[in-house]
Design a protein around this motif. Structure first.
Motif, PDB file in Angstrom:
ATOM      1  N   HIS A  71       7.495 -12.393   6.469  1.00  0.00           N
ATOM      2  CA  HIS A  71       8.628 -11.589   6.016  1.00  0.00           C
ATOM      3  C   HIS A  71       8.373 -11.006   4.614  1.00  0.00           C
ATOM      4  O   HIS A  71       8.676  -9.839   4.354  1.00  0.00           O
ATOM      5  N   HIS A  72       7.805 -11.820   3.742  1.00  0.00           N
ATOM      6  CA  HIS A  72       7.509 -11.317   2.388  1.00  0.00           C
ATOM      7  C   HIS A  72       6.519 -10.162   2.429  1.00  0.00           C
ATOM      8  O   HIS A  72       6.662  -9.166   1.733  1.00  0.00           O
ATOM      9  N   ARG A  73       5.493 -10.328   3.264  1.00  0.00           N
ATOM     10  CA  ARG A  73       4.500  -9.252   3.355  1.00  0.00           C
ATOM     11  C   ARG A  73       5.112  -7.996   3.977  1.00  0.00           C
ATOM     12  O   ARG A  73       4.750  -6.880   3.632  1.00  0.00           O
ATOM     13  N   ARG A  74       6.074  -8.194   4.856  1.00  0.00           N
ATOM     14  CA  ARG A  74       6.732  -7.047   5.487  1.00  0.00           C
ATOM     15  C   ARG A  74       7.544  -6.261   4.450  1.00  0.00           C
ATOM     16  O   ARG A  74       7.511  -5.033   4.434  1.00  0.00           O
ATOM     17  N   VAL A  75       8.257  -6.981   3.616  1.00  0.00           N
ATOM     18  CA  VAL A  75       9.047  -6.333   2.565  1.00  0.00           C
ATOM     19  C   VAL A  75       8.127  -5.559   1.627  1.00  0.00           C
ATOM     20  O   VAL A  75       8.392  -4.414   1.250  1.00  0.00           O
ATOM     21  N   ARG A  76       6.979  -6.201   1.291  1.00  0.00           N
ATOM     22  CA  ARG A  76       6.023  -5.558   0.398  1.00  0.00           C
ATOM     23  C   ARG A  76       5.430  -4.310   1.049  1.00  0.00           C
ATOM     24  O   ARG A  76       5.257  -3.269   0.409  1.00  0.00           O
ATOM     25  N   ALA A  77       5.151  -4.396   2.377  1.00  0.00           N
ATOM     26  CA  ALA A  77       4.565  -3.248   3.079  1.00  0.00           C
ATOM     27  C   ALA A  77       5.545  -2.079   3.115  1.00  0.00           C
ATOM     28  O   ALA A  77       5.141  -0.912   2.999  1.00  0.00           O
ATOM     29  N   ALA A  78       6.835  -2.398   3.273  1.00  0.00           N
ATOM     30  CA  ALA A  78       7.850  -1.336   3.316  1.00  0.00           C
ATOM     31  C   ALA A  78       7.920  -0.620   1.965  1.00  0.00           C
ATOM     32  O   ALA A  78       8.186   0.575   1.889  1.00  0.00           O
ATOM     33  N   ARG A  79       7.642  -1.370   0.898  1.00  0.00           N
ATOM     34  CA  ARG A  79       7.712  -0.816  -0.451  1.00  0.00           C
ATOM     35  C   ARG A  79       6.407  -0.108  -0.832  1.00  0.00           C
ATOM     36  O   ARG A  79       6.419   1.019  -1.326  1.00  0.00           O
ATOM     37  N   ASP A  80       5.285  -0.781  -0.561  1.00  0.00           N
ATOM     38  CA  ASP A  80       4.000  -0.287  -1.073  1.00  0.00           C
ATOM     39  C   ASP A  80       3.112   0.359  -0.013  1.00  0.00           C
ATOM     40  O   ASP A  80       2.044   0.874  -0.332  1.00  0.00           O
ATOM     41  N   GLY A  81       3.535   0.275   1.256  1.00  0.00           N
ATOM     42  CA  GLY A  81       2.660   0.756   2.319  1.00  0.00           C
ATOM     43  C   GLY A  81       1.648  -0.311   2.722  1.00  0.00           C
ATOM     44  O   GLY A  81       1.625  -1.406   2.149  1.00  0.00           O
ATOM     45  N   ILE A  82       0.820   0.019   3.717  1.00  0.00           N
ATOM     46  CA  ILE A  82      -0.174  -0.927   4.219  1.00  0.00           C
ATOM     47  C   ILE A  82      -1.554  -0.423   3.825  1.00  0.00           C
ATOM     48  O   ILE A  82      -1.890   0.736   4.060  1.00  0.00           O
ATOM     49  N   GLU A  83      -2.314  -1.285   3.212  1.00  0.00           N
ATOM     50  CA  GLU A  83      -3.652  -0.887   2.787  1.00  0.00           C
ATOM     51  C   GLU A  83      -4.657  -1.204   3.895  1.00  0.00           C
ATOM     52  O   GLU A  83      -4.683  -2.315   4.411  1.00  0.00           O
ATOM     53  N   VAL A  84      -5.408  -0.210   4.284  1.00  0.00           N
ATOM     54  CA  VAL A  84      -6.433  -0.433   5.307  1.00  0.00           C
ATOM     55  C   VAL A  84      -7.793  -0.119   4.693  1.00  0.00           C
ATOM     56  O   VAL A  84      -7.973   0.919   4.055  1.00  0.00           O
ATOM     57  N   GLU A  85      -8.747  -1.032   4.860  1.00  0.00           N
ATOM     58  CA  GLU A  85     -10.068  -0.817   4.256  1.00  0.00           C
ATOM     59  C   GLU A  85     -10.756   0.408   4.864  1.00  0.00           C
ATOM     60  O   GLU A  85     -10.566   0.719   6.035  1.00  0.00           O
ATOM     61  N   ASP A  86     -11.568   1.052   4.058  1.00  0.00           N
ATOM     62  CA  ASP A  86     -12.254   2.281   4.495  1.00  0.00           C
ATOM     63  C   ASP A  86     -13.029   2.079   5.790  1.00  0.00           C
ATOM     64  O   ASP A  86     -12.980   2.918   6.694  1.00  0.00           O
ATOM     65  N   VAL A  87     -13.731   0.953   5.868  1.00  0.00           N
ATOM     66  CA  VAL A  87     -14.559   0.692   7.054  1.00  0.00           C
ATOM     67  C   VAL A  87     -13.673   0.609   8.295  1.00  0.00           C
ATOM     68  O   VAL A  87     -13.966   1.209   9.338  1.00  0.00           O
ATOM     69  N   ALA A  88     -12.556  -0.133   8.179  1.00  0.00           N
ATOM     70  CA  ALA A  88     -11.659  -0.302   9.316  1.00  0.00           C
ATOM     71  C   ALA A  88     -11.049   1.041   9.706  1.00  0.00           C
ATOM     72  O   ALA A  88     -10.892   1.350  10.889  1.00  0.00           O
ATOM     73  N   TYR A  89     -10.747   1.839   8.694  1.00  0.00           N
ATOM     74  CA  TYR A  89     -10.140   3.141   8.962  1.00  0.00           C
ATOM     75  C   TYR A  89     -11.132   4.060   9.686  1.00  0.00           C
ATOM     76  O   TYR A  89     -10.782   4.721  10.662  1.00  0.00           O
ATOM     77  N   ALA A  90     -12.345   4.062   9.196  1.00  0.00           N
ATOM     78  CA  ALA A  90     -13.377   4.914   9.814  1.00  0.00           C
ATOM     79  C   ALA A  90     -13.605   4.500  11.264  1.00  0.00           C
ATOM     80  O   ALA A  90     -13.756   5.329  12.162  1.00  0.00           O
ATOM     81  N   LYS A  91     -13.595   3.211  11.495  1.00  0.00           N
ATOM     82  CA  LYS A  91     -13.821   2.676  12.832  1.00  0.00           C
ATOM     83  C   LYS A  91     -12.686   3.090  13.770  1.00  0.00           C
ATOM     84  O   LYS A  91     -12.911   3.522  14.902  1.00  0.00           O
ATOM     85  N   LEU A  92     -11.458   2.958  13.261  1.00  0.00           N
ATOM     86  CA  LEU A  92     -10.292   3.324  14.057  1.00  0.00           C
ATOM     87  C   LEU A  92     -10.329   4.808  14.403  1.00  0.00           C
ATOM     88  O   LEU A  92     -10.062   5.219  15.540  1.00  0.00           O
ATOM     89  N   ARG A  93     -10.725   5.597  13.397  1.00  0.00           N
ATOM     90  CA  ARG A  93     -10.791   7.042  13.603  1.00  0.00           C
ATOM     91  C   ARG A  93     -11.830   7.400  14.666  1.00  0.00           C
ATOM     92  O   ARG A  93     -11.606   8.263  15.517  1.00  0.00           O
ATOM     93  N   ALA A  94     -12.927   6.674  14.640  1.00  0.00           N
ATOM     94  CA  ALA A  94     -13.959   6.917  15.644  1.00  0.00           C
ATOM     95  C   ALA A  94     -13.442   6.574  17.045  1.00  0.00           C
ATOM     96  O   ALA A  94     -13.695   7.305  18.010  1.00  0.00           O
ATOM     97  N   LEU A  95     -12.688   5.481  17.137  1.00  0.00           N
ATOM     98  CA  LEU A  95     -12.140   5.092  18.433  1.00  0.00           C
ATOM     99  C   LEU A  95     -11.127   6.116  18.929  1.00  0.00           C
ATOM    100  O   LEU A  95     -11.048   6.401  20.118  1.00  0.00           O
ATOM    101  N   ALA A  96     -10.378   6.689  17.973  1.00  0.00           N
ATOM    102  CA  ALA A  96      -9.304   7.607  18.353  1.00  0.00           C
ATOM    103  C   ALA A  96      -9.827   9.011  18.633  1.00  0.00           C
ATOM    104  O   ALA A  96      -9.289   9.719  19.484  1.00  0.00           O
ATOM    105  N   GLU A  97     -10.895   9.389  17.904  1.00  0.00           N
ATOM    106  CA  GLU A  97     -11.354  10.775  18.018  1.00  0.00           C
ATOM    107  C   GLU A  97     -12.697  10.881  18.703  1.00  0.00           C
ATOM    108  O   GLU A  97     -13.195  11.989  18.968  1.00  0.00           O
ATOM    109  N   GLY A  98     -13.315   9.748  18.925  1.00  0.00           N
ATOM    110  CA  GLY A  98     -14.594   9.751  19.628  1.00  0.00           C
ATOM    111  C   GLY A  98     -15.708  10.356  18.798  1.00  0.00           C
ATOM    112  O   GLY A  98     -16.678  10.872  19.347  1.00  0.00           O
ATOM    113  N   VAL A  99     -15.560  10.329  17.457  1.00  0.00           N
ATOM    114  CA  VAL A  99     -16.613  10.894  16.601  1.00  0.00           C
ATOM    115  C   VAL A  99     -17.593   9.816  16.139  1.00  0.00           C
ATOM    116  O   VAL A  99     -17.288   8.644  16.225  1.00  0.00           O
TER     117      VAL A  99
END
Lengths: 324, 324
Positions: free
Chosen positions: A296-324
């Motif tokens: 719950h605490h992390r949820r409140v913090r995420a609502a305030r500050d957003g969710i931080e996703v590491e560059d590597v994880a983001y790039a990987k997700l993007r590849a899965l979503a866009e097939g690049v």
């Protein structure tokens, strides 16, 4: 983008959105092991043909207080979404209801399944079975799954109290991590193929088994989960799982049982208020963190500050979503 | 003669017979700690005025699938007997039912409460809360009871599978026995008044607390029991117990929740047959003794050979029954 990744791998738009919401919620609440870290497992399972990402669940009501869902070899979250409204309405009308889901794949945390019902003022308990990984009652071969259980209840002066726990002493994932890191695991977590206690992750994973939490008592819980989630729903037992025939498949084709209770229809009066007094007593006794507090605490913090996703994880997700 | 002892100490004939049956069943099944060994505790509690041995429970049905019993400060077995038929009928009709008992004293094993329902083909889960003895989630003061739970399900090729277990790592009685014998107890069972782990029975019993089984997971179970058995039913929480005001009282004035499910009304098909296949798998995996096996074997033996009661126990029971 999580949803897009699912859609690119065979899920229908509706189903992709439902499962993506659970992955995102885990990431938001700091439950990393059920967040983006799971994407590879989801995608590999979809690619293997083991799960039907476009499944259309079928809801029936075999008895006034029982709602059944045939998940049609799809993800459990899709089945639960299909039945949520009728389940809540049945509970309010009958006082309690059981949701029996079979032929479903559950690859996420369980707390997202029960928390929304507690937010509606209901008490919810759910159990899911899974492929055999756990040995019980002095046996030497794994028969039961890690069979998790989650419970949620409303509390009048704060968010619901929610817990979610496996019936095994430790998650399979932790033993996998230890093997990758070349570490041994603590005693009491598993046995080797000969049925002897072992601290060697490889011995536990290759032919060995995990142990239940709390000895024979946790075994009783794991057995009850198998009965409710598989026998009662018409789902497969953990030992009937056939995922091994589908290379890459990481989910179990099994069942889920969900009990819902409307405390307002019972004899207990102001139940959320009394739960608040119980919670106050526990905090007063020195319990610094109740189940769900950290989430719950992390949820409140995420609502305030957003969710931080590491560059590597983001790039990987993007590849899965866009097939690049 | 057990019934006569109860009647001599203020119980009505009907209530005495009901509670006596449970004591006798425990003795028959070799569960000595819940058999004649309990008589002193029952009698002392009756003498203290804490429990009403002649209570007449009141049954209501606040919702189609919820049956409530006001035990009127009597024994839980009497309340359960009053509701048994309507609970089974409601379960067959609705698919499932919850029995909410409040203002009740439960001083016996829990398996006798669920086993008869499984013999009728139903799945049964019951939980009972009790006075504070257990500390959870890093607290330093006891708040929850030892909160037992019992589960029973039908099995097509044998007697029902039945388990019954406390939410504490060990029973309070075991720690009492260790103190009497001057022995220490194993680590992980309790803490002292300062909240530190202790193996000294006296330190655990005097101001200390018992620990739940399986760490925070057993704590989750104990918390759920408290919510279902007390908040949901309208019974007292363990920390609201006032037995200390009645010298000699050994029972808790609390609540009980019983969930009944009719598998024949669900989507699972031949559920008792599938449970038999699960049980066969567990035995094949090397589990030499499933929960209830030992009890069942002793029961068969008792039916053949009778029940042996030691002379001392017999003389004591006779004195309680005849006042000699």
């Amino acid at each position: 983008m999580i949803g897009a990744a699912f859609e690119r791998h065979g899920m229908s738009a509706r189903n992709a959105a439902l499962v993506a919401a659970v992955v995102a919620a885990a990431e938001r609440d700091g439950a990393a092991s059920h967040g983006l870290m799971r994407m590879d497992g989801y995608i590999a399972t979809l690619k293997s043909g083991w799960v039907d990402g476009a499944a259309d669940p079928v809801v029936t009501q075999p008895a006034p207080a029982i709602v059944a869902v045939d998940a049609r070899n799809g993800f459990a979250q899709v089945a639960l979404a299909a039945v949520r409204d009728v389940a809540a309405a049945t509970t309010r009308q009958q006082g309690l209801a059981a949701v029996c889901i079979h032929d479903s794949h559950h690859f996420a945390a369980l707390w997202p399944d029960v928390e929304p019902f507690a937010e509606l003022g209901l008490i919810a308990l759910t159990v899911v079975n899974a492929r055999s990984r756990v040995v019980v009652w002095g046996g030497r071969k794994k028969t039961l799954g890690t069979n998790p259980m989650a419970f949620a209840c409303p509390c009048s002066d704060g968010p619901p109290i929610v817990w979610d726990q496996a019936s095994s002493q430790r998650a399979q994932g932790e033993v996998l991590k230890a093997r990758l890191a070349g570490r041994s695991v603590p005693e009491g977590i598993g046995i080797d193929a000969a049925g002897n206690p072992s601290t060697d992750p490889a011995a536990i994973l290759d032919g060995g088994a995990l142990l239940p939490f709390g000895g024979h008592k946790g075994a009783g819980i794991a057995f009850m989960v198998e009965v409710l989630a598989a026998a009662m729903t018409g789902g497969r037992f953990g030992f009937e799982d056939e995922s091994a025939k589908f290379p890459g498949a990481q989910t179990s084709r099994a069942g889920q049982f969900l009990l819902l209770i409307d405390p307002a229809r019972g004899p207990g009066g102001d139940v959320p208020g009394r739960i608040a007094s119980l919670v106050a007593m526990l905090r007063d006794a020195g319990a610094e963190r109740l189940p769900g507090d950290a989430r719950h605490h992390r949820r409140v913090r995420a609502a305030r500050d957003g969710i931080e996703v590491e560059d590597v994880a983001y790039a990987k997700l993007r590849a899965l979503a866009e097939g690049v």
